[in-house]
Scaffold this motif. Structure first.
Motif, mmCIF file in Angstrom:
data_model
loop_
_atom_site.group_PDB
_atom_site.id
_atom_site.type_symbol
_atom_site.label_atom_id
_atom_site.label_comp_id
_atom_site.label_asym_id
_atom_site.label_seq_id
_atom_site.Cartn_x
_atom_site.Cartn_y
_atom_site.Cartn_z
ATOM 1 N N PRO A 74 -48.878 -34.382 25.807
ATOM 2 C CA PRO A 74 -47.784 -33.996 24.906
ATOM 3 C C PRO A 74 -46.509 -34.816 25.124
ATOM 4 C CG PRO A 74 -48.828 -32.053 25.821
ATOM 5 C CD PRO A 74 -49.383 -33.231 26.572
ATOM 6 N N THR A 75 -46.377 -35.442 26.261
ATOM 7 C CA THR A 75 -45.149 -36.209 26.505
ATOM 8 C C THR A 75 -45.366 -37.712 26.290
ATOM 9 O OG1 THR A 75 -45.753 -36.184 28.822
ATOM 10 C CG2 THR A 75 -44.077 -34.596 28.123
ATOM 11 N N MET A 76 -46.540 -38.072 25.794
ATOM 12 C CA MET A 76 -46.855 -39.490 25.664
ATOM 13 C C MET A 76 -45.966 -40.210 24.647
ATOM 14 S SD MET A 76 -50.347 -39.385 23.362
ATOM 15 C CE MET A 76 -50.509 -41.127 23.050
ATOM 16 N N GLY A 77 -45.270 -39.443 23.783
ATOM 17 C CA GLY A 77 -44.487 -40.085 22.727
ATOM 18 C C GLY A 77 -43.120 -40.566 23.188
ATOM 19 N N ILE A 78 -42.674 -40.100 24.364
ATOM 20 C CA ILE A 78 -41.284 -40.362 24.751
ATOM 21 C C ILE A 78 -41.038 -41.863 24.913
ATOM 22 C CG2 ILE A 78 -39.511 -39.931 26.479
ATOM 23 C CD1 ILE A 78 -40.962 -37.315 27.137
ATOM 24 N N MET A 79 -41.811 -42.485 25.815
ATOM 25 C CA MET A 79 -41.559 -43.899 26.095
ATOM 26 C C MET A 79 -41.897 -44.803 24.903
ATOM 27 S SD MET A 79 -39.877 -45.414 28.140
ATOM 28 C CE MET A 79 -39.274 -44.519 29.536
ATOM 29 N N PRO A 80 -43.087 -44.673 24.318
ATOM 30 C CA PRO A 80 -43.357 -45.520 23.155
ATOM 31 C C PRO A 80 -42.364 -45.276 22.014
ATOM 32 C CG PRO A 80 -45.372 -44.542 23.950
ATOM 33 C CD PRO A 80 -44.264 -43.876 24.697
ATOM 34 N N GLY A 81 -41.885 -44.028 21.905
ATOM 35 C CA GLY A 81 -40.890 -43.742 20.877
ATOM 36 C C GLY A 81 -39.641 -44.582 21.105
ATOM 37 N N LEU A 82 -39.206 -44.617 22.373
ATOM 38 C CA LEU A 82 -38.012 -45.420 22.683
ATOM 39 C C LEU A 82 -38.295 -46.907 22.501
ATOM 40 C CD1 LEU A 82 -36.756 -43.409 25.770
ATOM 41 C CD2 LEU A 82 -35.614 -43.630 23.565
ATOM 42 N N LYS A 83 -39.492 -47.330 22.903
ATOM 43 C CA LYS A 83 -39.841 -48.750 22.759
ATOM 44 C C LYS A 83 -39.868 -49.147 21.280
ATOM 45 C CE LYS A 83 -40.874 -49.490 27.197
ATOM 46 N NZ LYS A 83 -42.240 -49.379 27.728
ATOM 47 N N GLY A 84 -40.439 -48.267 20.475
ATOM 48 C CA GLY A 84 -40.485 -48.551 19.038
ATOM 49 C C GLY A 84 -39.080 -48.677 18.476
ATOM 50 N N PHE A 85 -38.199 -47.806 18.944
ATOM 51 C CA PHE A 85 -36.806 -47.866 18.512
ATOM 52 C C PHE A 85 -36.176 -49.197 18.933
ATOM 53 C CE2 PHE A 85 -32.349 -46.852 19.905
ATOM 54 C CZ PHE A 85 -31.807 -46.909 18.641
ATOM 55 N N VAL A 86 -36.415 -49.590 20.189
ATOM 56 C CA VAL A 86 -35.888 -50.877 20.661
ATOM 57 C C VAL A 86 -36.437 -52.015 19.792
ATOM 58 C CG1 VAL A 86 -35.844 -52.526 22.577
ATOM 59 C CG2 VAL A 86 -35.598 -50.088 23.034
ATOM 60 N N ALA A 87 -37.733 -51.952 19.505
ATOM 61 C CA ALA A 87 -38.346 -53.004 18.691
ATOM 62 C C ALA A 87 -37.715 -53.068 17.304
ATOM 63 C CB ALA A 87 -39.849 -52.761 18.570
ATOM 64 N N ALA A 88 -37.429 -51.893 16.731
ATOM 65 C CA ALA A 88 -36.820 -51.858 15.399
ATOM 66 C C ALA A 88 -35.423 -52.470 15.439
ATOM 67 C CB ALA A 88 -36.760 -50.418 14.877
ATOM 68 N N VAL A 89 -34.661 -52.142 16.495
ATOM 69 C CA VAL A 89 -33.312 -52.694 16.629
ATOM 70 C C VAL A 89 -33.395 -54.201 16.890
ATOM 71 C CG1 VAL A 89 -31.212 -52.680 18.023
ATOM 72 C CG2 VAL A 89 -32.301 -50.534 17.389
#
Ligand SMILES: Nc1ncnc2c1ncn2[C@@H]1O[C@H](COP(=O)(O)OP(=O)(O)OP(=O)(O)O)[C@@H](O)[C@H]1O
Ligand SMILES: [Mg+2]
Lengths: 325, 234
Positions: free
Chosen positions: A249-264
């Protein structure tokens, strides 16, 4: 930095890393450092393609709403669980499970928009941001409540065969991940450029009121954008779940942030930018890990975020111009 | 065709329209003139559903527009050329025009109307593939009007089409407005350029700080002493 900057940047890092590896290997009397670096880049490409899929959701939602959907990582997690259950419990063939997981995540995304963001359409950005963070925490806890905190194994429902191409090791799962990501990106590009809904999305992103005056339903277009972005995140979630053989259930935290970094990094609101940003981030990460150590993996992403925000807030492909004309 | 009755519109605590009543009949060009901040734009935005009025009634062809969302109002046949043109800057001229026809389901008719827009504004035909953001101000205004026509409206709302344009272009735009009207589209025209507007319109309304203070035929408003002083430079 110009258009060619991202490529030359990656090349420079690759070059440095290559030099480091060769020298280290020469000391050990082995050689073949260049190959090691290419091996790392392939791994980076696979990870990066999943970052790119996540980044697309951030960037499309930002495009139409000027909002960072911080619950996006949880939608990725929901997609991974949906895929896992469809493959294990429902015993669906892989592609059917993947598509269905994307549909389920799309529905979750639409509900999130309806519950957490639509009522705040005319509120301050701070209120929306708080709502986004609240939604993220809520979904994580919902996941913990439904699935429990333990890590579940997600074995690919097809044989994973390892092989070498030109001296580089890879396997069918890596290639499938790249193929899925590529297919999604091509499909998305077609959707945005050619279809009516894609035109509506671009119109809403450029001028929401003028779009409404064209007879475009702004609310439906925003919901549709959440659906598409969430489906892409689910595809990433399913692939990563199999790549790491782990779903939590917590697997989304880091990739979520990474995806955000990638978008920026690619330029928030810019669709090809999100694709490029994901791939570049994935590659910088593996190179950084190769140069330093794997403890640095996550720090690298955030260092990139800070550097981009400081020196080029519009990202690699975004125009360094004001947000709106 | 359009009847507005006692409409009150707020921006937060600010009352921008304080009970506006006005009527537009089938086939007319009606102009609404008034100083900066009088509430002209607010009235058009209220008609097309971009802002909700707090009181009053808006009926169009007997239908109540009061609680309709903008996309339904467009589908009902009302198109709005907003203040400041608001073309989609990153899209081509052709894509902007296609978006104007978003709610339509008759591709043949849409293609026909695109040809008609290109006949009305030959400058746009030459720039089909150019990004709208790179057009000149006058060309953007032409595109904004053409885009609204693509909805095949029966009522066209125009908000200051002459704003910031050279006299020749203004002349050209007003000529096209007369042609559009002659072809059967009813027009509600908001203008600062009172002279041009009254010379073009059949009837006019004068607005001051959220209220209609005068309404008459355009000819008589042109001769009206108070109007001459306030809006026609003496
Ligand atoms: N978004 C807004 N928020 C708050 N007040 C607004 C807003 N838009 C307009 N107003 C106020 O409403 C009043 C009417 O504005 P409106 O734009 O309708 O005037 P106008 O007659 O179109 O003026 P102009 O000729 O300068 O375009 C003004 O006092 C303006 O300050
Ligand atoms: Mg105005």
């Amino acid at each position: 930095m110009g258009r060619a900057a991202p490529l030359s940047f990656v090349c420079a890092v690759a070059h440095l890393a290559g030099a480091y590896f060769s020298s280290r290997n020469r000391l050990r009397g082995q050689g073949g450092g260049g190959r090691l670096i290419w091996q790392q880049l392939i791994n980076g490409l696979v990870t990066g393609s999943t970052y790119a899929l996540i980044a697309l959701g951030y960037t499309m939602v930002y495009g139409v709403l000027q909002l960072i959907n911080f619950a996006h990582g949880e939608i990725y997690m929901a997609g991974a669980f949906a895929g896992l259950l469809l493959v294990t419990a429902a015993e669906l063939p892989f592609l059917a499970a993947l598509v269905l997981a994307m549909v389920i995540a799309a529905c979750v995304g639409v509900v999130v928009e309806f519950v957490a963001y639509r009522p705040l359409r005319r509120s301050s950005r701070l209120a929306v941001l708080i709502s986004a963070i609240g939604m993220s925490i809520f979904l994580q806890n919902l996941g913990l409540w439904i699935f429990g905190p333990s890590t579940r194994s997600f074995l690919p429902p097809f044989p994973v065969v390892s092989f070498e191409i030109g001296g580089l090791r890879t396997n069918t799962l890596h290639l499938l991940t790249l193929a899925v990501a590529l297919a999604m990106m091509v499909g998305l590009q077609f959707l945005v450029a050619r279809t009516k809904m894609g035109k509506a999305m671009r119109a809403v992103a450029q001028d929401r009121e003028a779009a409404a005056l064209m007879g475009i339903s702004v609310n439906r277009t925003i919901a549709f954008t959440f659906a598409i972005g969430s489906a892409l995140a689910a595809a990433a979630g399913v692939m990563v779940g199999m790549l790491f053989n782990a779903v939590t259930p917590t697997m989304g935290i880091m990739p979520g942030l990474k995806g955000f970094v990638a978008a920026v990094l690619g330029g928030i609101g810019h669709i090809p930018g999100a694709m490029l940003g994901g791939l570049v981030l994935g590659m910088i990460e593996v190179l950084g890990v190769a140069l330093l150590s794997s403890q640095w993996r996550d720090a690298i992403a955030f260092a990139i975020l800070i550097l981009v925000l400081l020196y080029r807030p519009s990202g690699l492909l975004g125009k360094p111009a004001p947000e709106k004309v | 065709m359009l009847v507005i009755d006692g409409v009150v519109t707020h921006y937060g605590p600010i009352e921008a329209l304080k009970g506006v009543s006005l009527e537009v009949r089938q086939g007319e060009i009606v102009t609404l003139i008034g100083a900066n901040g009088a509430g002209k734009t607010t009235l058009l935005r209220t008609i097309s559903g971009l802002i909700r009025p707090t009181h009053g009634r808006i009926t169009y062809e007997g239908r109540d527009l009061f609680s309709m969302p903008p996309e339904q109002i467009v589908a009902a046949g009302v198109a709005h050329v907003p203040e400041g043109r608001r073309v989609f800057p990153l899209m081509s001229v052709a894509e902007n025009l296609e978006l104007g026809a978003f709610a339509r389901r008759d591709p043949a008719g849409v293609r026909e109307d695109m040809e008609r827009v290109f006949r009305l504004f030959p400058r746009l035909a030459e720039r089909k593939t150019q990004a709208a953001g790179t057009l000149s101000g006058g060309e953007q205004q032409m595109l904004a009007i053409g885009r609204a026509l693509m909805a095949r409206p029966r009522l066209l709302l125009l908000d200051e089409p002459s704003m910031g344009l050279a006299p020749v272009i203004v002349e050209n735009i007003f000529q096209v407005i007369r042609e559009i009207n002659a072809a059967g589209t009813t027009i509600l025209l908001v203008e600062q350029n009172a002279h041009m507007a009254l010379a073009t319109a059949h009837r006019g309304y004068v607005m001051e700080t959220g209220r209609i203070v005068l309404s008459d035929s355009a000819d008589r408003l042109l001769k009206n002493e108070a109007v001459r002083k306030a809006y026609l430079g003496g």
